[in-house]
Write an enzyme that holds these catalytic residues in place. Sequence first.
Site, PDB file in Angstrom:
ATOM      1  CG  HIS A  61      -1.696   1.271   1.384  1.00  9.86           C
ATOM      2  ND1 HIS A  61      -2.415   1.826   0.346  1.00  9.86           N
ATOM      3  CD2 HIS A  61      -1.880   2.105   2.446  1.00  9.86           C
ATOM      4  CE1 HIS A  61      -3.019   2.924   0.770  1.00  9.86           C
ATOM      5  NE2 HIS A  61      -2.708   3.130   2.024  1.00  9.86           N
TER       6      HIS A  61
ATOM      7  CG  HIS B  17      -7.042   5.445   0.999  1.00  6.88           C
ATOM      8  ND1 HIS B  17      -7.481   4.677   2.046  1.00  6.88           N
ATOM      9  CD2 HIS B  17      -5.703   5.579   1.179  1.00  6.88           C
ATOM     10  CE1 HIS B  17      -6.451   4.374   2.831  1.00  6.88           C
ATOM     11  NE2 HIS B  17      -5.380   4.908   2.323  1.00  6.88           N
TER      12      HIS B  17
ATOM     13  CG  ASP C 195       4.990  -4.852 -20.990  1.00  8.68           C
ATOM     14  OD1 ASP C 195       4.516  -5.649 -21.815  1.00  8.68           O
ATOM     15  OD2 ASP C 195       5.935  -4.086 -21.249  1.00  8.68           O
TER      16      ASP C 195
ATOM     17  CE1 TYR D 297      10.940  -7.729 -21.873  1.00 10.42           C
ATOM     18  CE2 TYR D 297      11.280  -8.625 -19.671  1.00 10.42           C
ATOM     19  CZ  TYR D 297      11.446  -7.611 -20.591  1.00 10.42           C
ATOM     20  OH  TYR D 297      12.115  -6.469 -20.229  1.00 10.42           O
TER      21      TYR D 297
ATOM     22  CG  HIS E 116      -1.019   7.575   0.736  1.00 14.03           C
ATOM     23  ND1 HIS E 116      -1.655   8.481   1.546  1.00 14.03           N
ATOM     24  CD2 HIS E 116      -1.524   6.359   1.085  1.00 14.03           C
ATOM     25  CE1 HIS E 116      -2.486   7.844   2.376  1.00 14.03           C
ATOM     26  NE2 HIS E 116      -2.414   6.554   2.115  1.00 14.03           N
TER      27      HIS E 116
END
Lengths: 238, 238, 238, 238
Positions: free
Chosen positions: C96, C172, C121, C230, C98
């Site tokens: 998480h 958020h 991608d 890849y 910001h």
Amino acid sequence: MSDYNAIREECLAANLALPKTGLVDLTFGNVSVADPERRVFAIKPSGVDYTELTAADMVILDFDGNTVEGDLRPSSDTPTHRCLFLNFPGIRSVVHTHSRSAVAFAQAGVDLPCFGTTHCDYFHGPVPVTRGMTPEEVGGDYEWETGQVIVERFKAAEIDPLNVPAVLVRNHGPFAWGPSGAKAVETAQALEIVADMAIKTLAVNPSAPQAPEHLLNKHFFRKHGPGAYYGQPKTSQS
Amino acid sequence: MSDYNAIREECLAANLALPKTGLVDLTFGNVSVADPERRVFAIKPSGVDYTELTAADMVILDFDGNTVEGDLRPSSDTPTHRCLFLNFPGIRSVVHTHSRSAVAFAQAGVDLPCFGTTHCDYFHGPVPVTRGMTPEEVGGDYEWETGQVIVERFKAAEIDPLNVPAVLVRNHGPFAWGPSGAKAVETAQALEIVADMAIKTLAVNPSAPQAPEHLLNKHFFRKHGPGAYYGQPKTSQS
Amino acid sequence: MSDYNAIREECLAANLALPKTGLVDLTFGNVSVADPERRVFAIKPSGVDYTELTAADMVILDFDGNTVEGDLRPSSDTPTHRCLFLNFPGIRSVVHTHSRSAVAFAQAGVDLPCFGTTHCDYFHGPVPVTRGMTPEEVGGDYEWETGQVIVERFKAAEIDPLNVPAVLVRNHGPFAWGPSGAKAVETAQALEIVADMAIKTLAVNPSAPQAPEHLLNKHFFRKHGPGAYYGQPKTSQS
Amino acid sequence: MSDYNAIREECLAANLALPKTGLVDLTFGNVSVADPERRVFAIKPSGVDYTELTAADMVILDFDGNTVEGDLRPSSDTPTHRCLFLNFPGIRSVVHTHSRSAVAFAQAGVDLPCFGTTHCDYFHGPVPVTRGMTPEEVGGDYEWETGQVIVERFKAAEIDPLNVPAVLVRNHGPFAWGPSGAKAVETAQALEIVADMAIKTLAVNPSAPQAPEHLLNKHFFRKHGPGAYYGQPKTSQS
């Protein structure tokens, strides 16, 4: 090295300070420093990397454009610098960069508005954009003519180049100037900062008004001229 | 190591220079360097971290796409590089990045306009965006077809790839090229700089006009071709 | 320290990697790493500075939310992480942040569009924004309910969280996840990069279309699943 | 040095922390720290470079504006700081910067909207812009009057300066405050972060709504006041 060591050293120091400001991408940028009484100036050589510059590399020219000392070719922008030294008495250093936000206004063809006190602290009004140059001017002595359109812009609008020490050359970028190499570099830096702030201001409010005249006068003259009270008085510093 | 050491070393140096330019996020980016006379090129291996690259890791392929030397799988973009070497004679190095501002124009599907002299110094006109690729092209030999739509775009508009040494692949990102690894990386860097300036220019003035033709010619040919006068003449440098 | 050393160490490494990505302002950001078979996870303690973190500081909780080991209070976002581990089988780590451009889309209430291959991608389609939370959800077990609206968003639109390993919580910010702490951090980084590119793309062309379906499939499955080509094949690497 | 060493040292530390936050361009920025019980405060001297500051350079003034200790002239913004100490009981430190995104809202004349939880964590509602100052206010005791328009703005809208610890002075820039030098600097930093996020949010969605009241209350009071549960409880830390 000769007796031009003082302007050589000041010119080198200012050219070396320039990349540290973050204003320079690749090799776009040059600074000149003049000795107006002797009518000569030092300028960065053309296309030499900043990391390799020495005081001896600085090219010395007179105000008529003749090379006085130096083996290297001077910056291709040299005639623009010379034109400003001849027409803006009182300046001792010219800085040219392609700093990105100032370039944006030059490319947009929009005078940089005075939106707030950061701008007022350095420039007594908007920083003007020059008119587009004609094919004849571009095809002729291009860099000299670049200086001429700058001078024309200030004369036509009766702007004092000591109160608005920068210009935006249309489709090109900023020139700034000042009483020393260090101060001219600082002004080029302030120009980029206020241009960045102006772009963000327009993003928030596309019709943001400019700062009122009384705020502009207050801030500019708080730092400039006989009524200045910013910083330490000369007598109190050791 | 073989007799491909020269292009291995040049290719390694250019790949290592790339992250230092700030153009590379995560592992998006690769450089190839060709020896056109021998019809071979060196390219970065796929998905190997920049910090671990050695000259020996560079994969050597011929212009038909066969691996000549190297144990690692070459970059997945290799067929695009090969297609450009085959179709754009005179180039020796190709750089691919996902640099953010150039990607923005590629994703927006808008040719990068020539707003000013920073652009003119590197690109003789707008940097074009390719057309969208068809499901057949994407589902077939995708990376080769990516090269084909680049070539098609230059041919259709009669753009000389030596005068406009970069392209924006739609919904993807930029490719740049040049006579050496170092110069191709510099051009990729210039492309990102002028794309960033262009975004800021459009923020100030959404209908900003492009630089006039005479300014474009002046600046491009001030640095390129027989009339160039930027930098130091070959004979005066030690 | 116990027998949870493996997830403690992986969790510490991922939490320390986070600030180096530039995604973290002040102390906004946390990573958890689970051992799904034992139904436990390690998570950063709340409000502890990144520079002081040790493996011993990581708090160990079980999937029912009970603290198994650790003296410190876990991150206040812990119930959101737990909710994702319970509902998105196959993930081992949640990140998480910001990060600013991803937050912009979360605050704007706009799904992050898939404008190009950098996005393809990592994410098989737009990264969704959750609905606004009700006063009851916010006033109740807020952080758990945050997880619930994420899960609801994916179920309602039948989005596979393994194919779109991130979400934007409205007003958020972003959560990203993956099979390891390192990969989840990389995905959080990719999310910020493509969000930044998307903002720039919209600046150039406010009605830019998303990348076509065939390009999305090509790029996502070039890197994911059985047809991936890849990087280096497992067998050829030492 | 005297018995004001505690606020001298705290003031020096906060002034030195400021440039490290990236909020300071050139020399724009200053911090003061007060001892409200003794009705004195320490403040940065005017126009002195950050790299040269010492605790002894800090100027000590009383709440009536008299210099108590110090040979240097205090920051020209001193009367604004003093006005805030007198009118906002409970604050101990004031920070002034020209951080660019916060300046953008100040120049745009637009209150900084509360778009999400990053904002809610620091400010209980929009950060207000002051009204334009009259020629009389600017021509009189300008810096004191700047403080007065800030106080007027908070009183008129009944905003508690402890719940919204920052303001945007129109056509100028932000002031932030808090219970300590470190916390006031952190708040100035948070202000710039949320202003940057807000500019990006408006770029994605010019009519983005503010965060709902219940989310604002939840996040602000999760970190502030008696119900706070963010970070470690006082008793559990060594």
